[in-house]
Design an enzyme around this catalytic site. Structure first.
Site, PDB file in Angstrom:
ATOM      1  N   CYS A 330     -12.091   0.813  32.380  1.00  0.00           N
ATOM      2  CA  CYS A 330     -12.951   1.522  31.426  1.00  0.00           C
ATOM      3  C   CYS A 330     -12.868   1.014  29.987  1.00  0.00           C
ATOM      4  O   CYS A 330     -13.912   0.779  29.374  1.00  0.00           O
ATOM      5  CB  CYS A 330     -12.671   3.010  31.463  1.00  0.00           C
ATOM      6  SG  CYS A 330     -11.936   3.597  32.971  1.00  0.00           S
ATOM      7  N   ARG A 359      -1.396  -1.253  39.031  1.00  0.00           N
ATOM      8  CA  ARG A 359      -0.786   0.062  38.823  1.00  0.00           C
ATOM      9  C   ARG A 359       0.550   0.056  39.531  1.00  0.00           C
ATOM     10  O   ARG A 359       0.612  -0.238  40.722  1.00  0.00           O
ATOM     11  CB  ARG A 359      -1.671   1.173  39.417  1.00  0.00           C
ATOM     12  CG  ARG A 359      -3.009   1.269  38.722  1.00  0.00           C
ATOM     13  CD  ARG A 359      -3.865   2.343  39.346  1.00  0.00           C
ATOM     14  NE  ARG A 359      -5.213   2.296  38.775  1.00  0.00           N
ATOM     15  CZ  ARG A 359      -6.221   3.025  39.197  1.00  0.00           C
ATOM     16  NH1 ARG A 359      -6.050   3.867  40.202  1.00  0.00           N
ATOM     17  NH2 ARG A 359      -7.408   2.926  38.634  1.00  0.00           N
ATOM     18  N   GLN A 377     -11.004  -3.009  42.161  1.00  0.00           N
ATOM     19  CA  GLN A 377     -11.750  -1.763  42.243  1.00  0.00           C
ATOM     20  C   GLN A 377     -13.237  -2.068  42.140  1.00  0.00           C
ATOM     21  O   GLN A 377     -13.627  -2.881  41.308  1.00  0.00           O
ATOM     22  CB  GLN A 377     -11.325  -0.915  41.049  1.00  0.00           C
ATOM     23  CG  GLN A 377     -11.290   0.537  41.303  1.00  0.00           C
ATOM     24  CD  GLN A 377     -10.894   1.303  40.059  1.00  0.00           C
ATOM     25  OE1 GLN A 377     -10.966   0.790  38.939  1.00  0.00           O
ATOM     26  NE2 GLN A 377     -10.486   2.522  40.241  1.00  0.00           N
ATOM     27  N   ASP A 379     -15.754  -0.858  40.621  1.00  0.00           N
ATOM     28  CA  ASP A 379     -15.942   0.096  39.537  1.00  0.00           C
ATOM     29  C   ASP A 379     -17.353   0.004  38.972  1.00  0.00           C
ATOM     30  O   ASP A 379     -18.026  -1.011  39.142  1.00  0.00           O
ATOM     31  CB  ASP A 379     -14.943  -0.286  38.429  1.00  0.00           C
ATOM     32  CG  ASP A 379     -14.466   0.921  37.664  1.00  0.00           C
ATOM     33  OD1 ASP A 379     -15.072   1.988  37.803  1.00  0.00           O
ATOM     34  OD2 ASP A 379     -13.474   0.779  36.921  1.00  0.00           O
ATOM     35  N   HIS A 381     -19.560   1.827  35.339  1.00  0.00           N
ATOM     36  CA  HIS A 381     -19.714   2.856  34.314  1.00  0.00           C
ATOM     37  C   HIS A 381     -21.188   3.016  34.022  1.00  0.00           C
ATOM     38  O   HIS A 381     -21.894   2.029  33.861  1.00  0.00           O
ATOM     39  CB  HIS A 381     -18.933   2.470  33.054  1.00  0.00           C
ATOM     40  CG  HIS A 381     -17.458   2.425  33.308  1.00  0.00           C
ATOM     41  ND1 HIS A 381     -16.745   1.254  33.352  1.00  0.00           N
ATOM     42  CD2 HIS A 381     -16.582   3.409  33.592  1.00  0.00           C
ATOM     43  CE1 HIS A 381     -15.482   1.531  33.635  1.00  0.00           C
ATOM     44  NE2 HIS A 381     -15.352   2.819  33.796  1.00  0.00           N
ATOM     45  N   LYS A 461     -15.457  16.117  38.499  1.00  0.00           N
ATOM     46  CA  LYS A 461     -15.640  14.951  39.365  1.00  0.00           C
ATOM     47  C   LYS A 461     -16.028  15.340  40.784  1.00  0.00           C
ATOM     48  O   LYS A 461     -15.848  16.481  41.205  1.00  0.00           O
ATOM     49  CB  LYS A 461     -14.363  14.119  39.400  1.00  0.00           C
ATOM     50  CG  LYS A 461     -13.181  14.858  39.995  1.00  0.00           C
ATOM     51  CD  LYS A 461     -12.030  13.909  40.292  1.00  0.00           C
ATOM     52  CE  LYS A 461     -10.871  14.677  40.921  1.00  0.00           C
ATOM     53  NZ  LYS A 461      -9.810  13.840  41.401  1.00  0.00           N
ATOM     54  N   HIS A 507     -17.834   7.432  35.271  1.00  0.00           N
ATOM     55  CA  HIS A 507     -17.056   6.417  36.001  1.00  0.00           C
ATOM     56  C   HIS A 507     -17.353   6.624  37.471  1.00  0.00           C
ATOM     57  O   HIS A 507     -17.408   7.769  37.925  1.00  0.00           O
ATOM     58  CB  HIS A 507     -15.552   6.614  35.863  1.00  0.00           C
ATOM     59  CG  HIS A 507     -15.050   6.793  34.474  1.00  0.00           C
ATOM     60  ND1 HIS A 507     -14.413   5.799  33.790  1.00  0.00           N
ATOM     61  CD2 HIS A 507     -15.072   7.861  33.651  1.00  0.00           C
ATOM     62  CE1 HIS A 507     -14.044   6.248  32.606  1.00  0.00           C
ATOM     63  NE2 HIS A 507     -14.433   7.503  32.491  1.00  0.00           N
TER      64      HIS A 507
HETATM   65 ZN   LIG Z   1     -13.783   3.985  34.334  1.00  0.00          ZN
END
Ligand SMILES: [Zn+2]
Ligand SMILES: [Zn+2]
Length: 644
Positions: A330, A359, A377, A379, A381, A461, A507
């Site tokens: 992000c 992580r 990921q 991902d 946005h 979420k 996200h």
């Molecule tokens: Zn994010």
């Protein structure tokens, strides 16, 4: 008299103070026999609960998910009673349900071994056969604390419990602190089995004593228990770590614990998924970016990760400057957003990134590709205005389902997590956002579970869970609204009225982690990948070395048609070659000999199928190419075969 409304809307008059069990009896003897609990005005409770006034009553059986939980948790009590009977010095800690079963944490110096399971089960059977009622009794918090003053675990449980009254349940001599509800008697805990025992710290805290966690499972009927145990056996056979080795897909090395090495065959699968993923995202109007994995430490102070996520992050420094290795994409996405001005006209702005994140996970929780320390990921946005949230969520849901279905996942469920006590952002924006999520789900006519107060502090979420062919549930995707990060990074856009406003940031990830997703796919397919993902799609098997030239010619034609294939020109017998190709999970085997060479055909055998058919090379190539383009799992239909 009390008036009861049943789920179908019908009403029932009963004497005031009658129990839920009596209501069940009035509806039918069969239902009363099957009943394990009741819902009175929406609250799950014991069947012995008295009803007065007007009440909505629902009788719960183990066929209901909640009933299954009540049954399993009650079974945990029976297991605890059995363990205490066998080891009287046992101190009980807590015994919740988990997916497919339950556990009980016990403090006992003597280790419980798998060889003890049968003894425990035998004791449990005795307790179940005695069919003793679960009897609830309540007292004040102060009384309960006094009663259990010598037991630090139960005292801790009381301190964590809500409300002024504390309840206990006893089954004869045995008594345990518990909020309930439970099945009416010990005979109703289903068909059970002790599964395993593992060490677990009290509250997961490594500074505390290591307890023993005994896992069990229970099912309404013997048949369901048997099916479950068979599914577990099948899962063992499908273990992605074993198949990964057999198919040369990936490995791990001591040089990087938790960091996967993806091999050439694994990369074929990976790249096929990426290619498909990109084509779908392009169609849904996403742009793709890539941001650095090492970024200045200060950025992570600003994003809030430093305060909230530091323990899981990797750091490095050079030129006397501190850097962090990104655990999330992000902040990088925000920096890209900030490189130019934005207007409401270009919203919604959908920006995807296949971001490599690190992580740190404790070494104990690592498990093949399922839990790794470095992963990619999928991902994205989305930056938009508040009134665009709902349409964007609908778009993400549609994209998500399309991706899942392509891999044969048809059984999903969704959870919505709402505003927690500790949160940022106004109540108004929370309401707008949460309603947008609800409306989007309603619009798609999707049932979902609500986890009240379980959202992140920065926004509500939605989580997507899928069931694989062994009925195991996996959380894959997530859609998360964020009221924090756009402000922290000073993101703005120019609105219709020419003022600068803060955009909404969504996200979302669909597959979650590529590494984990591939691990799930390996087990879902048992290594029998559909054609479009199979590392080797076709193997050509000459009957003898006299046909090697023709086999090479077939290979060349198929390779020109972009099929992944190779010849097995070893000097083994054809039967052995076929068996090996089956064993190596190759979708198609083409047997070729002098006759096939003369006619320009191939003899096709299909993975998992005994039959064979003769097909012209061009026809084979065309049909298989179409199957790859369709991403079908069907290997056998559609061939026009030659009959001699
Ligand atoms: Zn994010
Ligand atoms: Zn209980």
């Amino acid at each position: 008299m009390a008036e009861v409304t049943l789920p179908d809307g019908s009403r029932l008059e009963i004497a005031d103070g009658s129990t839920a069990k009596e209501v069940a009896e009035k509806i039918g003897h069969k239902l009363a026999e099957a009943a394990v609990a009741a819902k009175i005005n929406g609250r799950l409770c014991d069947l012995s609960t008295p009803i007065s006034g007007k009440a909505a009553v629902e009788i719960i059986t183990p066929q209901d998910p909640e009933g299954l939980e009540v049954m399993r948790h009650s079974c945990a009590h029976v297991m605890a009673e059995a363990i205490c009977a066998l080891w009287p010095e046992t101190k009980l800690v807590y015994g919740p349900t988990v997916e497919d079963g339950f556990y009980y944490d016990v403090d006992l110096d003597e280790p419980i071994r798998p060889s003890d399971f049968e003894r425990i089960e035998q004791k449990m059977r005795e307790i179940a056969e005695a069919d003793r009622p679960f009897v609830r009794r309540q007292m004040s918090r102060a009384e309960a604390l006094e009663k259990l003053a010598a037991d630090k675990y139960k005292t801790d449980n009381i301190n964590r419990a809500k409300g002024d009254t504390i309840s206990f349940y006893s089954t004869g001599e045995f008594e345990d602190l518990c909020r309930g509800p439970h099945v009416p008697s010990t005979g109703k805990v289903g068909s059970f089995k002790i599964m395993s025992v593992a060490g677990a710290y009290w509250h997961g805290d490594p500074t505390q004593k290591m307890l023993q966690r005994v896992y069990g499972t229970s099912w309404p009927r013997e048949k369901e228990l048997k099916e479950y145990l068979e599914r577990l056996e099948e899962a063992k056979r499908r273990d992605h770590r074993v198949i990964g080795k057999q198919m040369d897909l990936f490995s791990f090395n001591e040089a990087g614990p938790g960091f996967a090495f993806i091999h050439a065959n694994g990369m074929i699968i990976w790249n096929a998924i990426v290619e498909f993923w990109r084509s779908v995202h392009e169609r849904y109007g996403y742009k793709e970016i890539r941001t650095p994995i090492i970024l200045d430490e200060q950025l992570w102070h600003r994003s809030g990760h430093w305060d909230n996520y530091k323990e899981n992050m990797y750091f490095t420094s050079f030129d006397e400057r501190g850097y962090a290795i990104k655990p999330m994409n992000c902040p990088g996405g925000c920096l890209v957003y900030k490189t130019r001005k934005h207007s409401y006209r270009e919203f919604p702005l959908r920006v995807a990134e296949l971001g490599l994140v690190h992580r740190h996970e404790a070494s104990g929780v690592m498990h093949g590709l399922f839990r790794v320390r470095q992963f990619t990921q999928d991902d994205a946005h989305i930056f938009c205005t508040p009134d665009q949230i709902e349409a964007e969520i609908i778009g993400v849901i549609e994209l998500t389902f399309e991706l899942y279905k392509a891999f044969g996942f048809e059984d999903f469920h969704i959870e919505l997590s709402t505003k927690p006590e500790k949160h940022i952002g106004s109540d108004e924006i929370w309401e707008v956002a949460t309603n947008a999520l609800r409306e989007a789900l309603a619009h798609k006519q999707i049932d979902y579970k609500v986890n009240e107060g379980d959202g992140a502090f920065y926004g509500p979420k939605i989580d997507f869970h899928v069931r694989d062919c062994l009925k195991r549930s996996w959380q894959l995707g997530t859609i998360q609204l964020d009221f924090s990060m756009p402000e922290r990074f000073g993101l703005v856009y120019t609105d219709r009225d020419n003022t600068e406003k803060t955009p909404v940031m969504i996200h979302r990830a669909v597959l979650g982690s590529f590494e984990r997703f591939i691990g799930i796919l390996i087990e879902h397919y048992g290594g029998n990948f559909p054609l479009w993902l199979a590392p080797e799609q076709v193997r050509i098997l000459p009957i003898s070395d006299k046909s090697n030239d023709y086999a090479a010619q077939v290979e060349e034609e198929l390779k020109a048609g972009r099929l992944r294939c190779r010849c097995d020109c070893s000097d083994e017998k054809i039967g052995a070659k076929i068996a090996r190709a089956h064993g190596e999970r190759v979708p198609y085997m083409l047997v070729v000999g002098p006759r096939e060479a003369r006619l320009g055909v191939v003899n096709v055998r299909i993975r998992g199928d005994r039959a064979n058919m003769t097909v012209e090379i061009d026809e084979f190539l065309r049909t298989v190419q179409q199957k790859i383009a369709d991403r079908t799992t069907d290997l056998s239909s559609g061939f026009a075969f030659v009959v001699f």
